[in-house]
Design an enzyme around this catalytic site. Structure first.
Site, short mmCIF file in Angstrom:
data_model
loop_
_atom_site.label_atom_id
_atom_site.label_comp_id
_atom_site.label_asym_id
_atom_site.label_seq_id
_atom_site.Cartn_x
_atom_site.Cartn_y
_atom_site.Cartn_z
N HIS A 129 0.88 -1.25 0.15
CA HIS A 129 -0.02 -0.04 -0.01
C HIS A 129 0.86 1.31 0.14
O HIS A 129 1.97 1.31 0.76
CB HIS A 129 -0.86 0.05 1.30
N ASP A 144 6.29 1.60 6.27
CA ASP A 144 5.01 1.53 6.37
C ASP A 144 4.20 2.42 5.18
O ASP A 144 3.54 3.52 5.56
CB ASP A 144 4.15 1.66 7.88
N GLU A 173 -5.17 1.67 2.98
CA GLU A 173 -4.81 0.54 3.96
C GLU A 173 -4.79 0.96 5.53
O GLU A 173 -5.45 0.39 6.32
CB GLU A 173 -3.45 -0.06 3.54
N GLU A 174 -4.45 2.37 5.81
CA GLU A 174 -4.28 2.93 6.91
C GLU A 174 -5.79 3.13 7.48
O GLU A 174 -5.82 3.64 8.55
CB GLU A 174 -3.38 4.11 6.85
N GLU A 223 4.54 -5.93 3.53
CA GLU A 223 4.71 -4.92 4.53
C GLU A 223 6.04 -5.16 5.21
O GLU A 223 6.61 -6.04 5.06
CB GLU A 223 3.63 -5.49 5.62
N HIS A 229 4.58 5.03 11.92
CA HIS A 229 3.51 6.04 12.42
C HIS A 229 4.28 7.06 13.30
O HIS A 229 3.64 7.55 14.28
CB HIS A 229 2.51 5.35 13.26
#
Length: 431
Positions: free
Chosen positions: A124, A153, A187-188, A212, A399
């Site tokens: 993603h 990510d 995706e998030e 991932e 994140h």
């Protein structure tokens, strides 16, 4: 038996025993052509990472997503793929409380080969960061680490797929039937627009590799992740003056408290099912009987079948009310299914371990669920094929505001691993 004959037989036995280790050693030798091709993609992959990281792609940033998907589409076309954009339709979008009105498009590329096996590669491009954060995490290299916004990510996963295909092209390898790339941009936010396409694609392929990032302290693949759901309770009562006429009201806070208390024991740790109330809100003023109250619960499951059971239990319990005049509404969101370990993904993962050993590396295969969900679970939902997560680079700091990075020295071995897995799957090995 003559002594000379005994010596001859002994020599033959010793020769036979010495051959077996030699054969085993030969079988474990790396594919030098794949190694060279992977090494040649190291710097180009870093260049692609810099380009991707330099475009902000928050899940709600449609402009940034479109820009990044155009860049990705151009790279995939250069490699010979049939590229298209897939815009999620309202009919296939799963609406949740935080689903934006417009969901970003998916980028799809199909590479046609001369074999029969169909292989799906997924990653993603969206991130969790609000627009403007790029100034705090621009692309940079420090030692063996490449830093950047969303680099672990999951922009490394997108770059890995692009340069994995470049490796195969350099090797002139086309023994697969089709090699399909599907990159989503939601995706998030639990993949509301892409989940249907991922599930459909997963069911149509012989193997699914998801990119991932792997762990920096554990070079591994993952076969299982937790499923994630949410419960929302909304209670409607009736407002009234808390001092002058409380009896005229219907206290939504009382009813909400009753509902939470009667659903506080729904977790089943023995099967990995967890339901925990985490957020609540009621009332507007101290002297007003609250007319509205809400609460949210976080739900985790390890088995897809547990979703139906826990939802049915929640809805049944909600029918028992403390205040019959109140109205209780339940919403149950299935944000992600779990990815479950199966015989198929165990077998392919074990084969991947042998491949990684060719270059002297130990690959950990984790069949226990870990924190966070995965799009691989959608791809596995209606498939009997092996679906494996964490083919990406070792990454850290997802994140975070200023410390997200991937390990540069892992680029060559991880490209080697994924390329060899695809080559073997295309030839029917590991399935």
């Amino acid at each position: 038996m003559k002594a000379s004959t005994s010596l001859t037989l002994a020599a033959l036995v010793l020769a036979t025993l010495s051959i077996k280790p030699a054969v085993a050693q030969l079988a474990a030798q790396p594919d030098l052509a794949v190694q060279r091709a992977a090494a040649a993609q190291k710097q180009p992959l870093l260049d692609t990472l810099k380009a991707l990281v330099s475009i902000e792609t928050g899940s709600r940033d449609i402009e940034g997503i479109d820009q990044a998907s155009e860049l990705l589409a151009a790279r995939l076309r250069e490699l010979g793929g049939e590229v298209s954009f897939v815009q999620p339709s309202e009919a296939t979008t799963y609406r949740m409380g935080d689903t934006p009105e417009t969901v970003g498009r998916m980028t799809k590329a199909v590479f046609k080969g001369q074999g029969s096996k169909k292989i799906l590669l997924i990653a993603h491009m969206d991130t969790v960061y609000p627009k403007g954060m790029l100034t705090k995490q621009s692309f940079r290299i420090e030692g063996d680490r490449a830093y950047g916004l969303g680099i672990a990510d999951d922009k490394q996963g997108v770059a890995m797929i692009v340069h994995l295909i470049a490796v195969l092209k350099d090797l002139k390898f086309n023994e697969y039937g089709t090699l399909t790339v599907l990159i989503n941009s939601d995706e998030e936010i639990s993949s509301p627009g892409s989940r249907a396409a991922l599930t459909e694609a997963g069911a149509q392929h012989d193997a699914v590799l998801s990119f991932e990032a792997t762990r920096v302290n554990a070079d591994k693949l993952s076969l299982a992740t937790s499923g994630i759901a949410a419960v929302y309770i909304k209670v409607e009562g009736r407002a009234s003056h808390a001092g002058a006429a409380p009896e005229r009201g219907v206290n939504a806070l009382y009813e909400l408290s009753h509902q939470i208390l009667q659903m506080r024991d729904l977790s089943e740790p023995q099967v990995g099912l967890k339901l925990n109330w985490t957020v609540s809100q009621a009332g507007t003023n101290r002297n007003v009987i609250p007319a509205h109250a809400t609460a949210q619960a976080d739900v985790r499951v390890l088995r897809v079948e547990d979703y139906d059971r826990i939802e049915a239990t929640v809805r049944k319990r909600a029918l028992t009310q403390l205040l019959p005049e109140s109205k209780v509404n339940i919403d149950f969101e299935r944000r992600r299914p779990p990815l479950e370990a199966t015989a198929a993904n165990r077998k392919l993962a074990a084969h991947a371990q042998k491949i990684y050993a060719e270059i002297g590396r130990r690959l950990i295969v984790d069949d226990q669920p870990e924190g966070g969900g995965t799009d691989a679970a959608f791809a596995a939902l209606k498939s009997k094929a092996p679906v494996i997560e964490r083919f990406g680079l070792p990454g850290f700091g997802a994140h975070t505001a200023d410390a997200e990075w991937v390990a540069i020295d892992a680029i060559e071995p991880r490209l080697y691993l994924a390329a060899r897995v695809i080559m073997d799957v295309a030839r029917g090995k590991g399935l």
